[in-house]
Design an enzyme around this catalytic site. Structure first.
Site, PDB file in Angstrom:
ATOM      1  CG  ASP A 406      41.512 -55.418   5.623  1.00 22.56           C
ATOM      2  OD1 ASP A 406      41.467 -56.792   5.200  1.00 22.56           O
ATOM      3  OD2 ASP A 406      42.205 -54.634   5.098  1.00 22.56           O
TER       4      ASP A 406
HETATM    5  P1  NAP Z   1      38.749 -53.953   2.595  1.00 22.03           P
HETATM    6  O1  NAP Z   1      39.244 -54.783   3.775  1.00 22.03           O
HETATM    7  O2  NAP Z   1      39.703 -53.619   1.600  1.00 22.03           O
HETATM    8  O3  NAP Z   1      37.836 -55.172   1.780  1.00 22.03           O
HETATM    9  C1  NAP Z   1      37.173 -54.768   0.703  1.00 22.03           C
HETATM   10  C2  NAP Z   1      36.239 -56.188   0.109  1.00 22.03           C
HETATM   11  O4  NAP Z   1      35.383 -55.668  -0.698  1.00 22.03           O
HETATM   12  C3  NAP Z   1      37.356 -57.313  -0.449  1.00 22.03           C
HETATM   13  O5  NAP Z   1      37.292 -58.268   0.192  1.00 22.03           O
HETATM   14  C4  NAP Z   1      36.531 -57.383  -1.886  1.00 22.03           C
HETATM   15  O6  NAP Z   1      36.571 -58.770  -2.112  1.00 22.03           O
HETATM   16  C5  NAP Z   1      35.213 -56.759  -1.593  1.00 22.03           C
HETATM   17  N1  NAP Z   1      34.606 -56.384  -2.782  1.00 22.03           N
HETATM   18  C6  NAP Z   1      35.413 -55.422  -3.803  1.00 22.03           C
HETATM   19  N2  NAP Z   1      34.471 -55.122  -4.881  1.00 22.03           N
HETATM   20  C7  NAP Z   1      33.410 -55.536  -4.562  1.00 22.03           C
HETATM   21  C8  NAP Z   1      32.345 -55.492  -5.231  1.00 22.03           C
HETATM   22  N3  NAP Z   1      32.086 -54.854  -6.481  1.00 22.03           N
HETATM   23  N4  NAP Z   1      31.072 -55.869  -4.853  1.00 22.03           N
HETATM   24  C9  NAP Z   1      31.221 -56.881  -3.527  1.00 22.03           C
HETATM   25  N5  NAP Z   1      32.400 -56.966  -2.753  1.00 22.03           N
HETATM   26  C10 NAP Z   1      33.312 -56.377  -3.548  1.00 22.03           C
HETATM   27  O7  NAP Z   1      37.656 -53.099   3.010  1.00 22.03           O
HETATM   28  P2  NAP Z   1      37.238 -52.513   4.614  1.00 22.03           P
HETATM   29  O8  NAP Z   1      36.825 -53.795   5.125  1.00 22.03           O
HETATM   30  O9  NAP Z   1      36.351 -51.424   4.082  1.00 22.03           O
HETATM   31  O10 NAP Z   1      38.543 -52.070   5.114  1.00 22.03           O
HETATM   32  C11 NAP Z   1      39.267 -51.033   4.788  1.00 22.03           C
HETATM   33  C12 NAP Z   1      40.687 -50.983   4.766  1.00 22.03           C
HETATM   34  O11 NAP Z   1      41.167 -50.167   4.003  1.00 22.03           O
HETATM   35  C13 NAP Z   1      41.493 -51.247   6.076  1.00 22.03           C
HETATM   36  O12 NAP Z   1      42.336 -52.231   6.004  1.00 22.03           O
HETATM   37  C14 NAP Z   1      41.952 -49.796   6.159  1.00 22.03           C
HETATM   38  O13 NAP Z   1      43.055 -49.753   7.136  1.00 22.03           O
HETATM   39  C15 NAP Z   1      42.010 -49.533   4.926  1.00 22.03           C
HETATM   40  N6  NAP Z   1      42.396 -48.196   4.655  1.00 22.03           N
HETATM   41  C16 NAP Z   1      41.339 -47.402   4.931  1.00 22.03           C
HETATM   42  C17 NAP Z   1      41.592 -45.947   4.813  1.00 22.03           C
HETATM   43  C18 NAP Z   1      40.431 -44.906   5.351  1.00 22.03           C
HETATM   44  O14 NAP Z   1      40.978 -43.713   5.669  1.00 22.03           O
HETATM   45  N7  NAP Z   1      39.210 -45.524   5.505  1.00 22.03           N
HETATM   46  C19 NAP Z   1      42.528 -45.426   3.937  1.00 22.03           C
HETATM   47  C20 NAP Z   1      43.399 -46.431   3.335  1.00 22.03           C
HETATM   48  C21 NAP Z   1      43.300 -47.545   3.624  1.00 22.03           C
HETATM   49  P3  NAP Z   1      36.323 -59.565  -3.577  1.00 22.03           P
HETATM   50  O15 NAP Z   1      37.438 -58.970  -4.320  1.00 22.03           O
HETATM   51  O16 NAP Z   1      36.348 -60.975  -3.196  1.00 22.03           O
HETATM   52  O17 NAP Z   1      34.962 -58.792  -3.862  1.00 22.03           O
END
Ligand code: NAP
Length: 481
Positions: A406
């Site tokens: 994201d």
């Molecule tokens: P993300 O958008 O959740 O994407 C995580 C990616 O990691 C997925 O595309 C997944 O694809 C891949 N993945 C999962 N396990 C893996 C592994 N073992 N090895 C390699 N890849 C792996 O993460 P992000 O880019 O860090 O974004 C964070 C999101 O969480 C934002 O939307 C944010 O708003 C939200 N959020 C953040 C917080 C905060 O406080 N930081 C709290 C709640 C929500 P595959 O499944 O294809 O591997």
């Protein structure tokens, strides 16, 4: 008990509360640095233990010891079991649940205080009422956030004019709050209506919040629950509760502001925006799975996302002048941070300039990536934040995205129809080459496709992050000097 020994006892209790409050504040200060965060949590925990134990000596607590001890044991054991078993990905749910408990507990104290017949409207009574209002909103709002994040609630009936209804409910609740604050004696019916409205308001605030805004709303409920406890502390004249509550409230509010800034949305916009969550549900049902062809050369052009193998990716990284690593939630899940640092050191030995770009909401908790990278020994000066790095991506040879999605999605920048539109992103797609390590077709937290994966400068390197980085390490070693 004589006046003399009563005064002595109260002095001991207040001194202990003072130390507990100091521990909360030193703990919180330490938590602001990823290196000292663990220590800070222990200090704050010791403060809480001290405050809890010394309360048994408080002269006002002269009965129901069995009930208090049983409650402490049940609550303490349940939270210990949950906290030790929870997966990192479920952290926001856990925090939401704890906020609900804090808010609910504060609301219960308010109920007890406001049903006393000897009430004579004054400031302390008003504080109990405000605490009850904030606590009840945080209670139902956090519980709904917990269920939404858990995925238990996916279909929500659409209401028109939800904000107007909610605003009306909050205004009536505030009016009742005013009446309750300055009336004499208990008014059970008024109190009941007041609490029902506050509980409904928590639900209505959370209902339309989209999943990408969820971290902000959870942090806001954290602040509300903290303040509610603080206000009830004033009502009970308990210094430890006052300090702990106000400290949690203030820090929760600061975190909320910082996170809203990171999402590029004013808090009011998140609370009273139109139907981000409903829009997201529609996006989900319309989403079409990307099909990915297994091709692996940079000069290919395709309508589909292209992959790369570890050998080609390692060569690209090893011969680059400048590499930026973008860690995300997948790095945390895979525990790849140590391997990533080993790989960074290997690249640097070859003369490659490597830095880490951190998005403020990468992962699942504020500061998630900073904590993990600090744990792996990545020096601070290698970490660059979003505002500083975005202007530089166009001059970066290769960006290695490790389990992030994201936070790199250009839809947030370019597509006004997207449910994450307006959230700042790392402009990774502007780099020369982008290599994304992920396991398959999994989407990010927001559940939408990432258009960057279709870019002609992007290649997907499929595999678990830790294992793939180990493979890259071996491949780069094979290349030699
Ligand atoms: P993300 O958008 O959740 O994407 C995580 C990616 O990691 C997925 O595309 C997944 O694809 C891949 N993945 C999962 N396990 C893996 C592994 N073992 N090895 C390699 N890849 C792996 O993460 P992000 O880019 O860090 O974004 C964070 C999101 O969480 C934002 O939307 C944010 O708003 C939200 N959020 C953040 C917080 C905060 O406080 N930081 C709290 C709640 C929500 P595959 O499944 O294809 O591997």
């Amino acid at each position: 008990m004589s006046d003399f020994s009563l005064n002595g006892l109260m002095s001991v209790v207040n001194l202990a509360y003072f130390f507990a409050a100091a521990m909360f504040m030193f703990g919180l200060k330490a938590m602001s640095s990823p290196v000292r965060a663990r220590r800070g949590i222990v200090w704050a925990g010791i403060g809480m233990l001290l405050a809890t134990l010394v309360t048994f000596m408080h002269p006002a607590v002269d009965r129901n010891y069995i009930l208090i001890i049983v409650s402490l044991l049940v609550g303490g054991s349940l939270s210990y079991l949950y906290a030790t078993r929870v997966e990192v990905r479920d952290m926001p749910q856990m925090i939401a649940l704890y906020n609900a408990m804090g808010g609910g507990a504060a609301a219960c104290i308010a109920i007890v205080e406001l049903t006393k017949p000897e009430l004579r409207g004054n400031l302390l009574q008003a504080l109990a009422v405000i605490g009850g209002l904030l606590g009840s909103i945080a209670f139902t709002g956090s519980l709904l956030a917990y269920w939404k994040l858990k995925g238990s609630i996916t279909k929500i009936p659409k209401f028109s004019n939800l904000q107007v209804i909610n605003l009306g409910i909050i205004l009536i609740a505030l009016l009742l709050a005013l009446l309750l604050s300055f009336s004499n004696g208990a008014h059970p019916i008024l109190l009941l209506v007041f609490f029902i409205l506050a509980l409904i308001s928590g639900v209505l605030i959370t209902l339309p919040v989209g999943s990408s805004d969820m971290p902000v709303i959870i942090s806001l409920f954290n602040a509300m629950a903290g303040l509610a406890v603080g206000f009830e502390g004033f009502a009970l004249e308990n210094p430890a509760m006052m300090v702990a509550g106000v400290v949690v409230g203030a820090s929760g509010w600061m975190l909320t502001r910082l996170m809203a800034k990171a999402m590029n949305r004013p808090v009011a916009n998140i609370l009273f925006s139109d139907t981000a969550f409903f829009k997201q549900l529609e996006t989900h049902s319309d989403a079409v799975d990307q099909t990915v062809a297994a091709k692996s050369v940079w000069d290919q052009d395709s309508e589909e996302a292209l992959s790369i193998d570890a050998h080609d990716a390692a060569a690209d990284l090893a011969y680059a002048e400048r590499v930026v690593i973008v860690p995300g939630y997948g790095m945390a899940l895979s525990h790849a941070q140590q391997k990533l640092w080993e790989f960074t050191e290997l690249l640097e030995k070859r003369g490659v300039k490597v830095s880490f770009a951190i998005h403020p909401v990468a992962g699942r908790m504020p500061g998630h990536m900073n904590v993990l990278l600090a744990e792996a020994g990545v020096p601070y000066e290698k970490i660059v934040d979003i505002d500083d790095i975005n202007a530089e991506f166009s001059s970066v040879d290769v960006v290695l995205v490790v389990g992030a999605n994201d936070i790199t999605n250009p839809a947030a920048r370019d597509d006004a129809e997207s449910s994450i539109y307006g959230m700042p992103i790392l402009d990774v797609d502007k780099a020369n080459h982008v290599i994304v390590i992920k396991r398959g077709q999994g989407k990010g937290f927001s559940g939408i496709d990432n258009s960057m994966f279709l870019g002609s400068n992007t290649r997907l390197l499929y595999g678990d992050a830790a294992r793939m980085i180990q493979t890259l390490i071996s491949e780069v070693r094979d290349i030699g000097d």
